[in-house]
Write a protein that holds these residues in place. Structure first.
Motif, short mmCIF file in Angstrom:
data_model
loop_
_atom_site.label_atom_id
_atom_site.label_comp_id
_atom_site.label_asym_id
_atom_site.label_seq_id
_atom_site.Cartn_x
_atom_site.Cartn_y
_atom_site.Cartn_z
N ALA A 1 0.83 -1.21 0.00
CA ALA A 1 0.00 0.00 0.00
C ALA A 1 0.86 1.25 0.00
O ALA A 1 0.56 2.24 -0.68
N GLY A 2 1.95 1.23 0.77
CA GLY A 2 2.85 2.38 0.81
C GLY A 2 3.51 2.63 -0.53
O GLY A 2 3.72 3.79 -0.93
N ALA A 3 3.86 1.56 -1.25
CA ALA A 3 4.47 1.72 -2.56
C ALA A 3 3.51 2.39 -3.54
O ALA A 3 3.93 3.20 -4.39
N LEU A 4 2.22 2.09 -3.42
CA LEU A 4 1.24 2.73 -4.29
C LEU A 4 1.08 4.20 -3.97
O LEU A 4 0.76 5.00 -4.85
N GLY A 5 1.27 4.57 -2.69
CA GLY A 5 1.12 5.96 -2.30
C GLY A 5 0.22 6.19 -1.11
O GLY A 5 0.01 7.34 -0.70
N PHE A 6 -0.32 5.12 -0.52
CA PHE A 6 -1.19 5.29 0.65
C PHE A 6 -0.41 5.90 1.81
O PHE A 6 0.79 5.69 1.94
N ASP A 7 -1.12 6.65 2.63
CA ASP A 7 -0.49 7.38 3.75
C ASP A 7 -0.40 6.55 5.02
O ASP A 7 0.37 6.88 5.92
N GLY A 8 -1.20 5.50 5.12
CA GLY A 8 -1.21 4.69 6.33
C GLY A 8 -2.13 3.51 6.17
O GLY A 8 -2.69 3.27 5.10
N LYS A 9 -2.31 2.77 7.26
CA LYS A 9 -3.09 1.54 7.22
C LYS A 9 -3.81 1.34 8.54
O LYS A 9 -3.29 1.71 9.60
N TRP A 10 -4.98 0.75 8.46
CA TRP A 10 -5.68 0.38 9.68
C TRP A 10 -4.91 -0.71 10.43
O TRP A 10 -4.24 -1.54 9.82
N ALA A 11 -5.06 -0.69 11.73
CA ALA A 11 -4.53 -1.75 12.59
C ALA A 11 -5.69 -2.25 13.44
O ALA A 11 -6.48 -1.46 13.95
N ILE A 12 -5.76 -3.56 13.60
CA ILE A 12 -6.82 -4.12 14.44
C ILE A 12 -6.27 -4.65 15.76
O ILE A 12 -7.02 -5.16 16.58
N HIS A 13 -4.94 -4.52 15.95
CA HIS A 13 -4.30 -4.95 17.19
C HIS A 13 -3.12 -4.01 17.44
O HIS A 13 -2.44 -3.58 16.50
N PRO A 14 -2.88 -3.65 18.71
CA PRO A 14 -1.76 -2.73 19.00
C PRO A 14 -0.42 -3.19 18.46
O PRO A 14 0.45 -2.35 18.17
N SER A 15 -0.23 -4.51 18.31
CA SER A 15 1.06 -5.00 17.81
C SER A 15 1.31 -4.60 16.36
O SER A 15 2.47 -4.62 15.89
N GLN A 16 0.27 -4.22 15.64
CA GLN A 16 0.45 -3.80 14.25
C GLN A 16 0.87 -2.35 14.12
O GLN A 16 1.36 -1.93 13.06
N VAL A 17 0.69 -1.56 15.17
CA VAL A 17 0.99 -0.13 15.12
C VAL A 17 2.45 0.16 14.80
O VAL A 17 2.75 0.94 13.88
N PRO A 18 3.42 -0.41 15.53
CA PRO A 18 4.82 -0.08 15.20
C PRO A 18 5.23 -0.53 13.81
O PRO A 18 6.10 0.10 13.19
N ILE A 19 4.62 -1.59 13.30
CA ILE A 19 4.93 -2.02 11.93
C ILE A 19 4.45 -0.96 10.94
O ILE A 19 5.18 -0.59 10.00
#
Length: 309
Positions: free
Chosen positions: A224-242
């Motif tokens: 998604a970042g390669a396409l140009g998206f600014d960010g991504k949803w996270a459904i668990h706190p462990s996904q936030v730092p990624i």
């Protein structure tokens, strides 16, 4: 009216759980949204509004943007969700997330209601909107939706409900059950991204539901970042730092962008519009890319503009 904000991570949290709200506030996400829609059973939706207000006004959110996903406009809860949460939270609410938008008129309705509430309550600044593109009709109208109101700050690609709306045959992570020649969601993602850029707002990628698969989340975010998206949803706190790692420009990218800008400006001052740098042509298009890198790096460093600490 739009406020620049970092949106590398947007963490979903059930609005019905006080303990999960507390965990989310301390997760360090750029944005947390307390979810009154899919994460709340019908029997607890009305009760959860009070939990939302208490969490928004009572917890220490630091630099995190505070958001609420209300129920869809075609439900019995949406109207009262907005009135109850805005009246109770007032300036402690930054963003309302509108699900299942189908037309620009949906956004207009929310805008008018918010304007009335802000005037009545004497709020000091406007509440922003993020809009989920997760219905076939909404995808077809994505550009109009993204441009429907100056309150709109971001549009979100919602693969889950969109796959249901399209009647696609997908698995629990919304990927095709049968073999597919390429990326199943590329076209839809690009429609959402194009709508966002046309309207001058942010584009946020869909959740990755396999929360115990960090490598899979990273791959999805990187794409998604390669396409140009600014960010991504996270459904668990462990996904936030990624998400933060993926959507924050690296030190090397920032250094390269800075060097490109300096070299081009020096050349421009001498009357040259394009230069060679390390064997590569550098022109005005490269300056636009460099500006994006530097802007995102600056946003990540400050987390968001106008943060209330």
């Amino acid at each position: 009216m739009r406020t620049p904000r970092a949106r590398r991570s947007e963490l979903a949290t059930p609005a019905s759980s006080e303990s999960m709200c507390e965990t989310a506030a301390a997760a360090g996400a750029d944005l947390v949204f307390l979810d009154l829609e899919d994460a709340c059973a019908p029997s607890v939706k009305e009760m959860s509004r009070g939990i939302v207000v208490d969490a928004l006004t009572g917890l220490d959110w630091g630099r995190t943007t505070r958001a609420v996903r209300v129920n869809g406009l075609d439900t019995e809860w949406c109207h009262d969700d907005i009135i109850s949460v805005v009246t109770g939270a007032r300036d402690a609410l930054d963003i309302i997330i509108v699900p299942k938008a189908r037309t620009a008129r949906d956004i207009w309705w929310v805008d008018v209601l918010l304007t009335q509430l802000e005037t009545k309550l004497g709020l000091t600044r406007p509440i922003g909107l993020e809009v989920l593109i997760e219905e076939a009709e909404g995808l077809a109208n994505a550009t109009r939706i993204a441009s429907a109101s100056p309150r709109v700050e971001a549009v979100i690609f919602g693969a889950g409900d969109l796959s249901a709306s399209l009647q696609a045959r997908v698995d629990g992570n919304f990927q095709p059950r049968a073999g597919y020649p390429g990326d199943f969601w590329h076209f839809a993602r690009m429609q959402v991204l194009t709508a966002a850029r046309t309207a001058g707002v942010d584009a946020i990628d869909s959740p990755y539901t396999a929360y115990q698969d960090p490598d899979g989340y990273r791959r999805s975010a990187t794409y998604a970042g390669a396409l140009g998206f600014d960010g991504k949803w996270a459904i668990h706190p462990s996904q936030v730092p990624i998400a933060h790692e993926v959507f924050t420009p690296t030190a090397a990218e920032v250094a390269e962008a800075g060097a490109t800008v300096r070299a081009y400006r020096d050349s421009e001052a001498g009357g040259t519009g394009a230069i060679g740098q390390e064997g590569q042509l550098v022109d005005a298009a490269h300056m636009r890319h460099a500006a994006t890198v530097l802007s995102r790096a600056d946003m990540a460093g400050g987390n968001r503009a106008g943060a209330r600490l």
